[in-house]
Design a protein around this motif. Structure first.
Motif, mmCIF file in Angstrom:
data_model
loop_
_atom_site.group_PDB
_atom_site.id
_atom_site.type_symbol
_atom_site.label_atom_id
_atom_site.label_comp_id
_atom_site.label_asym_id
_atom_site.label_seq_id
_atom_site.Cartn_x
_atom_site.Cartn_y
_atom_site.Cartn_z
ATOM 1 N N ALA A 133 0.839 -1.188 0.000
ATOM 2 C CA ALA A 133 0.000 0.000 0.000
ATOM 3 C C ALA A 133 0.882 1.249 0.000
ATOM 4 C CB ALA A 133 -0.907 -0.021 1.230
ATOM 5 N N ASP A 134 0.258 2.406 0.184
ATOM 6 C CA ASP A 134 1.029 3.648 0.274
ATOM 7 C C ASP A 134 1.866 3.669 1.549
ATOM 8 O OD1 ASP A 134 -0.298 4.415 -2.059
ATOM 9 O OD2 ASP A 134 -1.906 5.378 -0.935
ATOM 10 N N VAL A 135 1.257 3.225 2.652
ATOM 11 C CA VAL A 135 1.955 3.112 3.931
ATOM 12 C C VAL A 135 1.704 1.701 4.454
ATOM 13 C CG1 VAL A 135 2.217 3.997 6.272
ATOM 14 C CG2 VAL A 135 1.612 5.561 4.415
ATOM 15 N N ASN A 136 2.783 0.971 4.711
ATOM 16 C CA ASN A 136 2.695 -0.414 5.138
ATOM 17 C C ASN A 136 3.098 -0.509 6.603
ATOM 18 O OD1 ASN A 136 2.280 -1.789 2.326
ATOM 19 N ND2 ASN A 136 3.927 -0.295 2.059
ATOM 20 N N LEU A 137 2.174 -0.956 7.430
ATOM 21 C CA LEU A 137 2.343 -0.985 8.877
ATOM 22 C C LEU A 137 2.700 -2.411 9.271
ATOM 23 C CD1 LEU A 137 -0.865 1.118 9.596
ATOM 24 C CD2 LEU A 137 1.486 1.955 9.401
ATOM 25 N N VAL A 138 3.976 -2.642 9.559
ATOM 26 C CA VAL A 138 4.497 -3.991 9.714
ATOM 27 C C VAL A 138 4.199 -4.505 11.116
ATOM 28 C CG1 VAL A 138 6.538 -5.440 9.497
ATOM 29 C CG2 VAL A 138 6.280 -3.450 8.022
ATOM 30 N N THR A 139 3.456 -5.596 11.179
ATOM 31 C CA THR A 139 2.903 -6.087 12.450
ATOM 32 C C THR A 139 3.788 -7.176 13.061
ATOM 33 O OG1 THR A 139 1.521 -7.639 11.196
ATOM 34 C CG2 THR A 139 0.557 -5.519 11.767
ATOM 35 N N VAL A 140 5.020 -6.829 13.380
ATOM 36 C CA VAL A 140 5.967 -7.816 13.896
ATOM 37 C C VAL A 140 6.712 -7.266 15.109
ATOM 38 C CG1 VAL A 140 6.303 -8.878 11.628
ATOM 39 C CG2 VAL A 140 7.835 -7.043 12.371
ATOM 40 N N MET A 141 7.415 -8.167 15.794
ATOM 41 C CA MET A 141 8.281 -7.793 16.901
ATOM 42 C C MET A 141 9.615 -7.278 16.357
ATOM 43 S SD MET A 141 6.725 -8.288 19.797
ATOM 44 C CE MET A 141 7.973 -8.529 21.084
ATOM 45 N N PRO A 142 10.359 -6.497 17.162
ATOM 46 C CA PRO A 142 11.647 -5.962 16.671
ATOM 47 C C PRO A 142 12.601 -7.047 16.202
ATOM 48 C CG PRO A 142 11.009 -4.845 18.697
ATOM 49 C CD PRO A 142 10.036 -5.980 18.503
ATOM 50 N N TRP A 143 12.668 -8.180 16.916
ATOM 51 C CA TRP A 143 13.631 -9.207 16.554
ATOM 52 C C TRP A 143 13.277 -9.925 15.264
ATOM 53 C CZ3 TRP A 143 10.207 -13.184 17.437
ATOM 54 C CH2 TRP A 143 9.381 -13.121 18.559
ATOM 55 N N GLU A 144 12.056 -9.739 14.755
ATOM 56 C CA GLU A 144 11.708 -10.322 13.463
ATOM 57 C C GLU A 144 12.303 -9.542 12.302
ATOM 58 O OE1 GLU A 144 7.643 -11.993 13.083
ATOM 59 O OE2 GLU A 144 7.273 -11.017 15.016
ATOM 60 N N LEU A 145 12.808 -8.347 12.585
ATOM 61 C CA LEU A 145 13.414 -7.518 11.543
ATOM 62 C C LEU A 145 14.934 -7.501 11.623
ATOM 63 C CD1 LEU A 145 10.938 -4.482 11.577
ATOM 64 C CD2 LEU A 145 11.009 -6.398 9.966
ATOM 65 N N ASP A 146 15.513 -8.362 12.445
ATOM 66 C CA ASP A 146 16.977 -8.452 12.509
ATOM 67 C C ASP A 146 17.533 -8.728 11.110
ATOM 68 O OD1 ASP A 146 16.905 -8.022 15.199
ATOM 69 O OD2 ASP A 146 17.248 -10.114 15.782
#
Length: 414
Positions: A202-215
Motif C-alpha cells: 500500500a502507500d503506507v505499510n504498517l508492519v505487524t511484527v516484533m523488533p527481533w523479526e526484523l533483525d
C-alpha cells in the motif's frame, strides 16, 4: 493536539479471520472522534465486526465457496488460476470508489483486498496496510534463504539459495499479477499492478511484527513497524475451558484459523486423540455433518484465545500470524504447521526464539507429529522461552501504533 471528525474506511477480506480481526483492533484504537466504517464482500466473519460495534456495509459481487478456496490456494501458491476476472475486479473497484466518496473517507485501511489498491488510488485517498513482514517486497528482496529445500549441508544450502533467488525474481519482477487487475487499474487511471509483490504493498505499510523479526532487514520509507496485532474476541472463557484446565490431563489448543482445510483439521484431531490429553479445538467451521473426532477432542466455535494464558499447556497451530501472535502473547508454546511460505516464516521466527517447533502439515499423520507435541508439553525449555516472549509482547501495542500513524495524516490533525 486536536482532531476533527474523519471517516476511515476498512476493507478486510471478510472470509479471512486474521484480517478481519486485525482491522477491528485498529478501528478500536482510533480516536473516538473519528468514524470507522467497514465494508466487505463475504459474510463469514462479518458478525465479529457487528459485535465490536462498528458500522458495516455488505457489498457485491461476492465469491462463491469454490472461488474463495481458489483465492486461498492462489494466495498459498497452490494454484496458478486466479479468481480475479475482469468483470469482478471492475465491479468491485466501482463499488469501493463509490463507498469512498459516499462516506468521504480520508483514509482506507486494508487487508489483502487487492482491488482497494486500485480504488483508493483512483480516488486519491491514502492507503494503509497493517501487514505481516513475511512475503512483502522488502522481505523477499533481502532474505538469504527461504528454506524451500530441507537440510543443513552445503548441497542443501546451495540448492535452497538457488530456489530462493528464483522465487525472488518470480515474486518481485515477473509480471504474474492477474491481468484483470492491470487492465482495470489502467481503466481507472492508476498505475498497473504487475508483480505479486505489488499486490501486497500500500502507500503506507504498517508492519505487524516484533523488533527481533526484523533483525538483518532494512525497511523502506513507506514501511513502518508497529508491532503485533491479533484478535481479542469478545466474550468470556467458556466453563468447558476451565473444567478441562482443572483436569489432571494436559490441555492442548488446536487452532487452525480460517485458511486450513477440513482434511488437516480431522487428521490433527485424530492424531491428538491418541494421546492422554484433552484438546480444545475451535474447528467446528471446518467439520461437516457426520464427521467424528475422538472423545478427548472438544470441538467448539471460535474462542477468545487471548484469554487462554495459564489455562492451556501447549498449542498446535496453522502458522497464521494472528494465531501465532496470540500464542506468543499468552505464553503458550506450540507446534506450528505453516500452510504457505508466510506462515512457515512466522513459525520459524518463533522456533528461533525457542517457544515453538516448526512442523510440516504434510506429515501430521506420522509419529513425528506426536513426538513434537510431546516435546512442547514436556520440555521446560519451551515453556521458559514462551514466558520470555510473552513478557516482550507486553511492551507492544501494534493496533495503537497503527492508529496513531493513520490519524497523523487525517484532515484537521494539528
Amino acid at each position: 493536539m486536536t482532531a476533527s471528525v474523519a471517516s476511515v474506511l476498512f476493507c478486510p477480506v471478510t472470509f479471512n479471520l486474521a484480517e478481519t480481526t486485525r482491522m477491528i483492533e485498529v478501528a478500536r484504537a482510533l480516536d473516538p472522534a473519528h468514524r470507522a466504517v467497514f465494508m466487505g464482500y463475504e459474510d463469514d466473519f462479518v458478525h465479529l465486526i457487528s459485535e465490536a460495534g462498528f458500522e458495516y456495509h455488505p457489498c457485491s459481487p461476492s465469491w462463491s465457496a469454490q472461488e474463495r478456496q481458489r483465492a486461498i490456494d492462489f494466495d498459498q501458491g497452490k494454484a496458478i488460476r486466479s479468481p480475479f476476472t475482469r468483470e469482478l475486479v471492475a465491479a468491485r473497484v466501482a463499488v469501493e470508489r463509490r463507498m469512498i466518496r459516499q462516506h468521504r473517507a480520508a483514509a482506507v485501511v486494508i487487508g489483502s483486498n487487492v482491488t482497494s489498491m486500485i480504488s483508493a488510488r483512483a480516488e486519491g485517498v491514502p492507503l494503509y496496510y497493517p501487514v505481516p513482514f513475511a512475503l512483502t517486497g522488502p522481505q523477499v528482496r533481502q532474505v538469504r534463504r527461504f528454506r524451500f529445500v530441507a537440510g543443513q549441508g552445503p548441497i542443501a544450502g546451495t540448492a535452497d539459495r538457488i530456489a530462493t533467488a528464483a522465487f525472488r525474481w518470480v515474486y518481485t519482477r515477473a509480471p504474474l499479477a492477474p491481468r484483470a487487475l492491470s487492465a482495470v487499474a489502467h481503466a481507472n487511471g492508476v498505475a498497473p499492478l504487475r508483480t505479486v509483490a505489488s499486490l501486497l504493498e500500500a502507500d503506507v505499510n504498517l508492519v505487524t511484527v516484533m523488533p527481533w523479526e526484523l533483525d538483518d532487514f532494512a525497511l523502506p520509507e513507506n514501511y513502518q513497524r508497529v508491532g503485533p496485532i491479533f484478535a481479542r474476541l469478545g466474550g468470556e472463557v467458556p466453563a468447558l475451558v476451565r473444567t478441562l484446565a482443572a483436569a489432571p490431563e494436559p490441555l492442548i489448543y488446536l487452532g487452525l484459523g480460517s485458511s486450513a482445510r477440513r482434511e488437516l483439521a480431522l487428521a490433527a484431531a485424530t492424531q491428538l486423540g491418541t494421546l492422554p490429553i484433552n484438546v480444545l479445538a475451535p474447528i467446528r467451521h471446518y467439520l461437516e455433518p457426520g464427521d467424528v473426532v475422538p472423545p478427548n477432542i472438544h470441538v467448539t466455535d471460535l474462542l477468545p484465545a487471548h484469554l487462554l494464558g495459564g489455562l492451556v499447556d501447549a498449542a498446535v497451530l496453522h502458522g497464521g500470524q494472528g494465531t501465532v501472535q496470540t500464542a506468543c502473547a499468552t505464553g503458550i508454546p506450540f507446534v506450528g504447521m505453516g500452510l504457505q511460505p508466510e506462515q512457515t516464516w512466522n513459525v520459524r521466527v518463533c522456533q528461533r526464539q525457542g517457544n515453538a517447533i516448526a512442523f510440516s502439515p504434510q506429515h501430521v499423520s506420522k509419529p513425528a507429529f506426536l513426538t513434537a507435541v510431546r516435546r512442547v508439553l514436556d520440555d521446560p525449555a519451551y515453556r521458559n522461552a514462551a514466558t520470555r516472549v510473552r513478557d516482550q509482547y507486553e511492551r507492544e501495542d501494534g493496533a495503537a501504533a497503527a492508529a496513531r500513524i493513520i490519524e497523523a495524516a487525517l484532515p484537521g490533525r494539528n
